[in-house]
Each structure stands twice: as C-alpha cells, then as structure tokens.
Design an enzyme around this catalytic site. Sequence first.
Site, mmCIF file in Angstrom:
data_model
loop_
_atom_site.group_PDB
_atom_site.id
_atom_site.type_symbol
_atom_site.label_atom_id
_atom_site.label_comp_id
_atom_site.label_asym_id
_atom_site.label_seq_id
_atom_site.Cartn_x
_atom_site.Cartn_y
_atom_site.Cartn_z
ATOM 1 N N CYS A 194 -22.169 -27.595 7.832
ATOM 2 C CA CYS A 194 -22.623 -28.940 8.203
ATOM 3 C C CYS A 194 -21.633 -29.576 9.182
ATOM 4 C CB CYS A 194 -22.760 -29.821 6.969
ATOM 5 S SG CYS A 194 -23.353 -31.488 7.371
ATOM 6 N N LYS B 102 -22.771 -20.119 4.182
ATOM 7 C CA LYS B 102 -23.395 -20.410 5.484
ATOM 8 C C LYS B 102 -22.325 -21.035 6.370
ATOM 9 C CE LYS B 102 -27.445 -22.513 7.658
ATOM 10 N NZ LYS B 102 -26.879 -23.416 8.663
ATOM 11 N N GLU C 113 -35.304 -26.283 12.415
ATOM 12 C CA GLU C 113 -36.158 -27.114 13.275
ATOM 13 C C GLU C 113 -37.490 -26.428 13.586
ATOM 14 O OE1 GLU C 113 -35.879 -30.219 14.812
ATOM 15 O OE2 GLU C 113 -34.185 -30.638 13.501
#
Length: 476
Positions: free
Chosen positions: A108, A147, A233
């Site tokens: 993030c 991640k 997205e």
Amino acid sequence: MPKLRGEAFWRETLRSAHYVVAPMVDQSELAWRLLSRRHGAQLCYTPMLHAQVFLRDANYRRENLYGEACPEDRPLIVQFCANDPEVFVQAALLAQDYCDAIDLNLGCPQMIAKRGHYGAFLQEEWDLLQRMILLANEKLSVPITCKIRVFPEIDKTVKYAQMLEKAGCQLLTVHGRTKEQKGPLAGVASWEHIQAVRKAVSIPVFANGNIQCLSDVEECIRKTGVHGVMSAEGNLHNPALFEGRNPLVWEMAEEYLEIVQKYPCPLSYVRAHLFKLWHHTLQVYQQLREELAKVKTLEGIVDVNRELKLRCQEEIANQKEGEKPKEGLPFFHWICQPYVRPGPRERCKENGDSGTEKGVRGKRALEEEEDGNSELLSKNKQKKKLRNPNKTFDPSLKPKYAKCDQCGNPKGNKCVFNMCRGCCKKRAFKETADCPGHGLLFKTKYEKSLSWQNSQRVIPSPERSRRGEEAGDGAV
C-alpha cells in the site's frame, strides 16, 4: 497434517489459480468477490484489514470476515496490514479458520499507510519483516504470503523477494510499480522486475499491474513466467475480464445488486462499484451521476441503475448505422471496458494548461478560480457550495491569521505568549505559567496545591499531644 508450502500450496489449496482479484479497500467485499468468481476469477483476497483493529474489535471481525458463511467464496486469502509481529500473528490466528492463507500487505503506497507505518513503507525494514514472517510461519496453521511493490533497482527487488522467501513466505505477489508510482503518477508497471523475481525465487509468484483485458493476462504470464495474474482496476471496470468478455454494463450492475440483496454491505461500497462500472456513461449523463452520489438507499441506487439502463437502451435504438464510439473509447460507453487513468500531462491538456511545469496541476484541478465557477471546483468543494451557496473559495477573500511565534501555525487570539495551543502548552508547563486564552492554568493549580499542602501541616496543641500520649499508653 502439516501445512502445504510453495508450489504444493498453490497447486492443491489454491487450485492452480491463474486469475486473481486483488485486495481492494472497501471494494473487494464478499458480494463483489462472488460476482467476480462467477465470471472467471479463481482466487480472491479480502480487503486490507488492520491487524490491530481486527484483534481488539469483535464488530470489525464480524463485519469483515465472520459474517454469513459462504462456501463459494473459496479459495480466499485474508490480507492484513501490520507493523508489529505479535499483533500481526494474534490477528492472523483469529482469521486463519476462515481462509486458506494470510497475506501481509507490503504494497500500500497511500498516505494513510505512511502515517500508520505499514504497507510499502515497511519495505526498507527487512529485520522487522523477517521477524513478522518467521513468527507467522511458525504459529499459523495456514501459509503466509506477501504482496509487495518493487524498488527502482531490479537487483534490490530480487534480494528483497529472496529475503521474504527465506523468512517463510509461501507465495509472493509483485506489483511492478514503486511506492512513488500512484494516482496520476502511476505510469506503467515493470514486468521486467516481476520476471526477475520469478526467476530468482522458488515459491509461486503472482504479477500485478498493466492488466486491462484477458489478452494482457495471457501476455503477462508469457513474458514473466508467473503462476497467476492479479487485477484491481481492470476488474472493477469489468468483472468479466477473466472471461475475456466485455458485457453490457447494466448486466454486471444488476447481477451485483442482486448479490448485495443476499449478502449486504455498506451502501458506500455499492455506490463506489456503480461509479466504476458506469464510469464512461456517467460522463454523458451528468445529472444521473449527481443522483447516484446523493441517493441514500439501496432501492434508490437500483432506481438510478435502471434509469441509466433505459437511457442507454434508448441511445442504442436511435443509433445510426456505422456510428462509432466517441471520446476515443474502444467500445460504446454502455459496454464494460478499461479506464486508463490520465497522467499529469494529460490532465493539464484536459484542463487547458500548456503542460509546462508551471501549468501542472494535481488531482483536484481548477478548483480555485477568480469567478468561483462551480463547474471548475473540485467535487468536494461543489458539495460545500451546494450546502452554502454564499461560500467562496477565492484565496484573496480568505481571512488572514496571525502566526504562532514558535511554529507558524495560527496563534490563539488571546494567548499571552502569541502561540498556538500546542506551543503555548509546552511553554506554560515549562515556566509554570497561566494562559487564560487557551485555558491553561499551570501556575494557578500549582499555587492551590501548595496552599492545600500547607493547610495539612497543622501543629498539634500541648493538650492534644498529652491526650494522644495517654491513648498510646493504654493501647495493648
């Protein structure tokens, strides 16, 4: 039975998943995961959950994971953000029975992650990350995955991935952008970095970045050799991406709304999904965009969705033969398709700027103009203008504030030190002084304390002392 690791974990537990829906805050909730699974997704992540909040708040656990059991929602990976090994592991222990793996968010890049010290802002703290993953790998009954975002240097990215593998990470998702690449500065993700990581580690690797359609997925797997590809997205604008289809928007929207009826979620999530699905259409029907933004109920959202569908069907009926999509879109606006986020230069052109450094504007472009035209204000300021039509955003009309002598923030009008409250409090405490303007009474309270202490030091009279001695003599 010992937990599976690496390739065996990916092949047996994750069922050799190639098509993966990314963890998305407030967007990869159960209803959306189920829609995505119906249309080709083979593995889903929960939204990023805060380990500290998950550990202490039963309601947070129930709302985000402990809700209605749904057998179709597997395999599932729960993602946490954390910066403390014990907190991370304790939260993961509470979640492990509801998922197939626990993922540590190291990707993030947002400001909230910087303030909270998690996500991509931990990527330089290798000792801490090793301790977190080692402890999780030791304590959990399910595998630990990570991640990450890449470093600018491929070599450093490879060493980073190898360090995580050595610590006990059983699957690695690599977003091919650095933590600085976000928003209008996102740019193109580097598949070269992802390919280098894939070659350097023996655990499964997922790629993330540059995925807008199924052909991108296939090309990414071919070029990088990864086990699977994650979409965020692209999935939000077309949940049938992994099927290789571009369906009518209202088909996906209606199906999603039906799932929400069975598996409710906050209205803000639903609204955000429809804004993504109808993105191109809402540029055409601005009034319906405003209605969707204001509606307060799920039934109201369904009504707006129905009206958008009718408008599009009417447009299709009146379409001329050979007519092509407008605005440079690959398909007509009522068809699910990618949205390419414009970069800074494109935004400048859209806003009528030259594209020079002086002309570059941020995300909220043209928000402060001399005439106060609401069409040129940011959405947030337009809302404020609706609530208060007399409000102005002209910087020259804003009141000027006297600055704190210490830090430059606005000072208190009645502060005896000419400071803001924070600086005033420090000085008043240090000097044992009062500032009535800020309600700080260190001197007054100190004097009262001395007065009370003095009042307790009463010298006993001779008579009282004699009686006390007699009482003492009679004690057993």
